[in-house]
Design a protein around this motif. Sequence first.
Motif, mmCIF file in Angstrom:
data_model
loop_
_atom_site.group_PDB
_atom_site.id
_atom_site.type_symbol
_atom_site.label_atom_id
_atom_site.label_comp_id
_atom_site.label_asym_id
_atom_site.label_seq_id
_atom_site.Cartn_x
_atom_site.Cartn_y
_atom_site.Cartn_z
ATOM 1 N N SER A 154 5.107 2.398 -8.775
ATOM 2 C CA SER A 154 4.844 2.626 -7.355
ATOM 3 C C SER A 154 4.815 1.299 -6.605
ATOM 4 O O SER A 154 4.740 0.236 -7.223
ATOM 5 N N PRO A 155 4.858 1.358 -5.256
ATOM 6 C CA PRO A 155 4.768 0.100 -4.500
ATOM 7 C C PRO A 155 3.418 -0.585 -4.694
ATOM 8 O O PRO A 155 3.272 -1.745 -4.347
ATOM 9 N N HIS A 156 2.439 0.134 -5.254
ATOM 10 C CA HIS A 156 1.112 -0.435 -5.420
ATOM 11 C C HIS A 156 0.835 -0.930 -6.832
ATOM 12 O O HIS A 156 -0.331 -1.072 -7.217
ATOM 13 N N ALA A 157 1.891 -1.196 -7.589
ATOM 14 C CA ALA A 157 1.699 -1.590 -8.988
ATOM 15 C C ALA A 157 0.845 -2.850 -9.131
ATOM 16 O O ALA A 157 0.296 -3.112 -10.195
ATOM 17 N N VAL A 180 -9.320 0.011 -8.911
ATOM 18 C CA VAL A 180 -10.618 0.073 -8.246
ATOM 19 C C VAL A 180 -10.515 -0.219 -6.752
ATOM 20 O O VAL A 180 -11.406 0.156 -5.996
ATOM 21 N N GLU A 181 -9.441 -0.880 -6.327
ATOM 22 C CA GLU A 181 -9.338 -1.172 -4.890
ATOM 23 C C GLU A 181 -9.144 0.094 -4.066
ATOM 24 O O GLU A 181 -9.447 0.116 -2.885
ATOM 25 N N CYS A 182 -8.601 1.144 -4.682
ATOM 26 C CA CYS A 182 -8.500 2.409 -3.962
ATOM 27 C C CYS A 182 -9.594 3.386 -4.392
ATOM 28 O O CYS A 182 -10.000 4.237 -3.627
ATOM 29 N N GLU A 238 -11.642 2.143 4.260
ATOM 30 C CA GLU A 238 -12.080 1.043 3.405
ATOM 31 C C GLU A 238 -11.024 0.627 2.394
ATOM 32 O O GLU A 238 -11.188 -0.359 1.699
ATOM 33 N N THR A 239 -9.976 1.438 2.239
ATOM 34 C CA THR A 239 -8.982 1.056 1.238
ATOM 35 C C THR A 239 -7.684 0.681 1.925
ATOM 36 O O THR A 239 -7.436 -0.487 2.182
ATOM 37 N N CYS A 240 -6.901 1.689 2.254
ATOM 38 C CA CYS A 240 -5.574 1.456 2.826
ATOM 39 C C CYS A 240 -5.641 0.463 3.978
ATOM 40 O O CYS A 240 -4.831 -0.441 4.087
ATOM 41 N N GLU A 241 -6.637 0.647 4.849
ATOM 42 C CA GLU A 241 -6.660 -0.127 6.090
ATOM 43 C C GLU A 241 -7.091 -1.573 5.894
ATOM 44 O O GLU A 241 -7.011 -2.373 6.815
ATOM 45 N N ARG A 242 -7.546 -1.914 4.694
ATOM 46 C CA ARG A 242 -7.843 -3.319 4.456
ATOM 47 C C ARG A 242 -6.553 -4.113 4.280
ATOM 48 O O ARG A 242 -6.488 -5.291 4.585
ATOM 49 N N CYS A 243 -5.539 -3.455 3.719
ATOM 50 C CA CYS A 243 -4.252 -4.145 3.542
ATOM 51 C C CYS A 243 -3.246 -3.741 4.615
ATOM 52 O O CYS A 243 -2.477 -4.561 5.073
ATOM 53 N N HIS A 244 -3.251 -2.449 4.976
ATOM 54 C CA HIS A 244 -2.315 -1.990 6.010
ATOM 55 C C HIS A 244 -3.093 -1.772 7.289
ATOM 56 O O HIS A 244 -3.676 -0.720 7.500
ATOM 57 N N TRP A 245 -3.131 -2.755 8.112
ATOM 58 C CA TRP A 245 -3.895 -2.701 9.339
ATOM 59 C C TRP A 245 -3.209 -1.735 10.299
ATOM 60 O O TRP A 245 -2.036 -1.936 10.638
ATOM 61 N N CYS A 263 -4.895 8.325 6.744
ATOM 62 C CA CYS A 263 -3.682 7.989 5.973
ATOM 63 C C CYS A 263 -3.436 8.987 4.837
ATOM 64 O O CYS A 263 -2.314 9.411 4.586
ATOM 65 N N MET A 264 -4.526 9.326 4.139
ATOM 66 C CA MET A 264 -4.399 10.116 2.920
ATOM 67 C C MET A 264 -3.930 11.550 3.169
ATOM 68 O O MET A 264 -3.538 12.231 2.242
ATOM 69 N N ASP A 265 -3.999 12.015 4.442
ATOM 70 C CA ASP A 265 -3.535 13.374 4.703
ATOM 71 C C ASP A 265 -2.015 13.464 4.732
ATOM 72 O O ASP A 265 -1.465 14.559 4.644
ATOM 73 N N CYS A 266 -1.359 12.329 4.871
ATOM 74 C CA CYS A 266 0.107 12.323 4.722
ATOM 75 C C CYS A 266 0.476 11.590 3.436
ATOM 76 O O CYS A 266 1.220 12.093 2.615
ATOM 77 N N HIS A 267 -0.088 10.382 3.277
ATOM 78 C CA HIS A 267 0.218 9.585 2.081
ATOM 79 C C HIS A 267 -0.774 9.945 0.985
ATOM 80 O O HIS A 267 -1.581 9.112 0.585
ATOM 81 N N ASN A 268 -0.764 11.176 0.505
ATOM 82 C CA ASN A 268 -1.765 11.514 -0.511
ATOM 83 C C ASN A 268 -1.323 11.111 -1.914
ATOM 84 O O ASN A 268 -2.106 11.173 -2.838
HETATM 85 C C1 HEC Z 1 -4.793 -4.294 -1.926
HETATM 86 C C2 HEC Z 1 -3.838 -4.003 -0.889
HETATM 87 C C3 HEC Z 1 -3.361 -2.576 -0.674
HETATM 88 C C4 HEC Z 1 -4.114 -1.444 -0.542
HETATM 89 C C5 HEC Z 1 -5.629 -1.300 -0.689
HETATM 90 C C6 HEC Z 1 -3.184 -0.385 -0.222
HETATM 91 N N1 HEC Z 1 -1.910 -0.866 -0.162
HETATM 92 FE FE1 HEC Z 1 -0.222 0.167 0.376
HETATM 93 N N2 HEC Z 1 0.906 -1.437 -0.068
HETATM 94 C C7 HEC Z 1 0.436 -2.668 -0.463
HETATM 95 C C8 HEC Z 1 1.553 -3.507 -0.830
HETATM 96 C C9 HEC Z 1 1.446 -4.938 -1.327
HETATM 97 C C10 HEC Z 1 2.723 -2.724 -0.643
HETATM 98 C C11 HEC Z 1 4.149 -3.108 -0.924
HETATM 99 C C12 HEC Z 1 4.730 -3.707 0.286
HETATM 100 C C13 HEC Z 1 6.160 -3.940 0.136
HETATM 101 O O1 HEC Z 1 6.649 -4.105 -0.973
HETATM 102 O O2 HEC Z 1 6.814 -3.958 1.176
HETATM 103 C C14 HEC Z 1 2.287 -1.442 -0.129
HETATM 104 C C15 HEC Z 1 3.143 -0.424 0.258
HETATM 105 C C16 HEC Z 1 2.732 0.769 0.832
HETATM 106 C C17 HEC Z 1 3.605 1.785 1.397
HETATM 107 C C18 HEC Z 1 5.101 1.705 1.535
HETATM 108 C C19 HEC Z 1 5.715 2.368 0.374
HETATM 109 C C20 HEC Z 1 7.183 2.336 0.387
HETATM 110 O O3 HEC Z 1 7.732 3.099 -0.402
HETATM 111 O O4 HEC Z 1 7.777 1.566 1.153
HETATM 112 C C21 HEC Z 1 2.810 2.824 1.819
HETATM 113 C C22 HEC Z 1 3.249 4.126 2.445
HETATM 114 C C23 HEC Z 1 1.435 2.449 1.520
HETATM 115 N N3 HEC Z 1 1.425 1.198 0.933
HETATM 116 C C24 HEC Z 1 0.341 3.248 1.785
HETATM 117 C C25 HEC Z 1 -0.941 2.963 1.356
HETATM 118 C C26 HEC Z 1 -2.035 3.898 1.402
HETATM 119 C C27 HEC Z 1 -1.957 5.304 1.933
HETATM 120 C C28 HEC Z 1 -3.130 3.250 0.888
HETATM 121 C C29 HEC Z 1 -4.541 3.795 0.699
HETATM 122 C C30 HEC Z 1 -4.675 4.869 -0.249
HETATM 123 C C31 HEC Z 1 -2.720 1.903 0.526
HETATM 124 N N4 HEC Z 1 -1.387 1.769 0.819
HETATM 125 C C32 HEC Z 1 -3.564 0.933 0.009
HETATM 126 C C33 HEC Z 1 -0.890 -3.049 -0.507
HETATM 127 C C34 HEC Z 1 -1.971 -2.208 -0.441
#
Ligand code: HEC
Length: 497
Positions: free
Chosen positions: A147-150, A155-157, A201-208, A313-318
Amino acid sequence: MKIRLPESAYNFTSLTGATIAIISFFMIAFLFIIAQFHTEGGAYLGLVIYIILPVFLIFGLILIPIGMYLKKKKIAADKAEGKFPKIDLNNVRHRNAFFIFAAGTVVLLFISAFGSYEAFHYTESVEFCGTVCHTVMEPEFVAYQNSPHARVKCVECHVGEGADWYMRSKLSGLYQVYAAIMKTYPKPIPTPISNLRPARETCERCHWPEKFYANELRIEKHYLSDEENTPWDIYLKMKIGASHSAKGLEEGIHWHINPNIKVEYAATDDQRENIPWVRYTDLVSGEVIDYIDEYSDFEKSDLDTLIVRKMDCMDCHNRPSHSYQPPAFFVNNALSAGTMPADLPEIKYLAMEICAEEFSTMDTAMIFIENEIQSYYEENYPEEDKEKIDLAVTGLQNEFKKNIFPEMKVRWDVYPNHIGHVEFNGCFRCHNESLVSDAGYSISNDCNMCHTIIAQGNPDNLEVTSITESLEFKHPSDIDEAWKEMVCVDCHTGLNP
Ligand code: HEC
Ligand code: HEC
Ligand code: HEC
Ligand code: HEC
Ligand code: HEC
Ligand code: HEC
């Protein structure tokens, strides 16, 4: 010099305890050093170093005073003295015992401070969460790695900041370890997870949210289940943000997270698939609009019992990091990436048929894939290239392993993905004609509201328009106008429709 200890120290229980403690201590020290150089198998090593061995160490240490106490009691009974030890620092044996005890305690406290810090880090690590209970977490861990979150720690989520979240997660974690050992965990693990950290507290810390996303061009290649695996391209311009960046969150898909508005809803099922009530509030003007499903027996009083959720966020990006893709999707991707041969006749069709089966273990699935593909081409296309068929086998096996997990009964259809509307109702849970406001409006499901189609069709004969226009959707296979009367999920389930 021989160090003499009180008589009571020389007993079987204390000696056993001391031996266990010393062995455990040296094993911890030894494995700790090994772990610094080894990255492989870190999760199990960590489990041994920070959890299992310390239990033995402490057990051994506890045995020492117990043995001494019992021995002392026995000596006391023999000599008719008091049961408790008398400490006399002028007595060399007592002095030795006292200093060993004192020094031991200091060392132990120091080590346990360090140890608990390491144990804390270790239980927060991706290895611990993802691999210790191997089969249980395998689906989540594998999907997460793809996933993009590898690089984002589990624990961050999943675990919030602060002591209460820490206790909450460790307490439920203890229960989960127990469930994993006793094999009482549910398969698959049910969602939505009730104690997931809130999106703020999760998504919005990185994705403002105030960092606006523009429109995005999304190009997907599809293949039909016919003899030629006919390709079909779709170019969607996704209106994630506004048409002009200056408009920010005022329009577009991310309008739902505009801080000036609020969308709430209530669902009648746990998976939040059936939504009979939606409320839109304009926080600036104070306007409120309720949408109610005309075809359901929903009453306003049901809101007392249903959970009302504010959309985030989680209601679409679940499924942001554990997306188990439907076979139609992962086979399309493998065919366009070339990890499965797109010029092998009927391979899309056959792959869909195979993935429709349910398996009890990964091994039986792998064998089934191999046998089924080999025998199908032997029978129907004996002239086909052997290498191409082998590529189809390994290609499908690899995709299968990333997305379907028979041991945990995990596959695409147990966790609905809310982001689209083709395989799951997703956006159409609210954007449909049956949810109607008092004024008689529904939440629009106009095909051009969320995206426009820039190009579509067979790559050799692509129908194209300009970036500011939209084509009318043309369904890839001939189903007449059925897609206008029905919703996509009526036919599309992730397999062959
Ligand atoms: C610790 C930081 C962090 C947190 C917390 C985080 N993300 Fe991300 N997210 C990232 C990074 C880094 C990427 C990859 C960005 C890239 O490669 O362009 C990303 C990418 C994404 C993408 C784009 C995926 C794609 O296929 O292009 C989505 C959607 C997303 N995050 C949603 C979420 C949601 C919803 C949450 C909460 C559940 C979340 N993120 C929590 C750091 C985070
Ligand atoms: C980007 C944030 C994010 C990261 C990182 C993340 N998760 Fe999740 N996880 C989620 C969300 C969101 C859900 C779905 C919650 C729901 O639907 O209620 C979820 C669901 C789960 C579930 C429930 C079963 C399922 O598949 O839905 C498990 C178990 C899980 N995660 C474990 C993990 C493990 C183990 C890791 C690390 C290897 C991890 N998660 C990393 C956000 C994340
Ligand atoms: C919980 C209900 C709900 C869900 C789920 C939902 N929406 Fe909406 N959406 C609304 C409401 C309510 C409006 C406002 C309708 C109105 O103004 O008439 C809206 C408006 C919109 C708009 C128009 C915004 C504007 O004014 O420019 C877009 C675009 C949109 N949604 C996209 C999506 C997409 C894409 C999804 C799925 C990923 C989705 N929605 C899921 C409730 C929902
Ligand atoms: C109404 C549903 C909806 C909500 C709510 C929503 N998103 Fe999205 N988001 C989408 C859709 C749809 C896309 C486009 C995905 C695609 O093309 O597959 C998207 C795209 C993204 C992307 C990728 C942007 C890019 O350029 O690739 C990120 C990151 C993201 N969203 C983060 C978030 C975060 C963080 C939140 C909460 C603050 C959020 N989203 C709330 C529907 C939503
Ligand atoms: C409420 C917003 C919304 C509406 C209305 C909507 N869509 Fe979509 N559609 C989406 C989103 C979001 C995705 C992408 C999901 C993803 O990232 O996988 C999508 C995906 C698609 C795809 C798949 C693209 C691909 O290549 O995988 C097609 C085709 C499509 N939509 C056609 C339509 C048609 C036809 C209509 C009108 C009946 C329609 N959409 C109405 C939001 C919407
Ligand atoms: C009446 C049933 C039906 C409805 C409704 C329907 N489809 Fe299809 N769809 C099919 C069939 C049948 C195929 C051909 C499958 C094949 O050849 O593998 C197909 C194929 C597709 C494909 C390409 C195949 C693939 O696996 O990628 C896409 C994309 C698609 N449909 C999108 C949609 C969208 C978007 C909607 C809703 C707006 C929709 N369909 C509604 C029956 C339907």
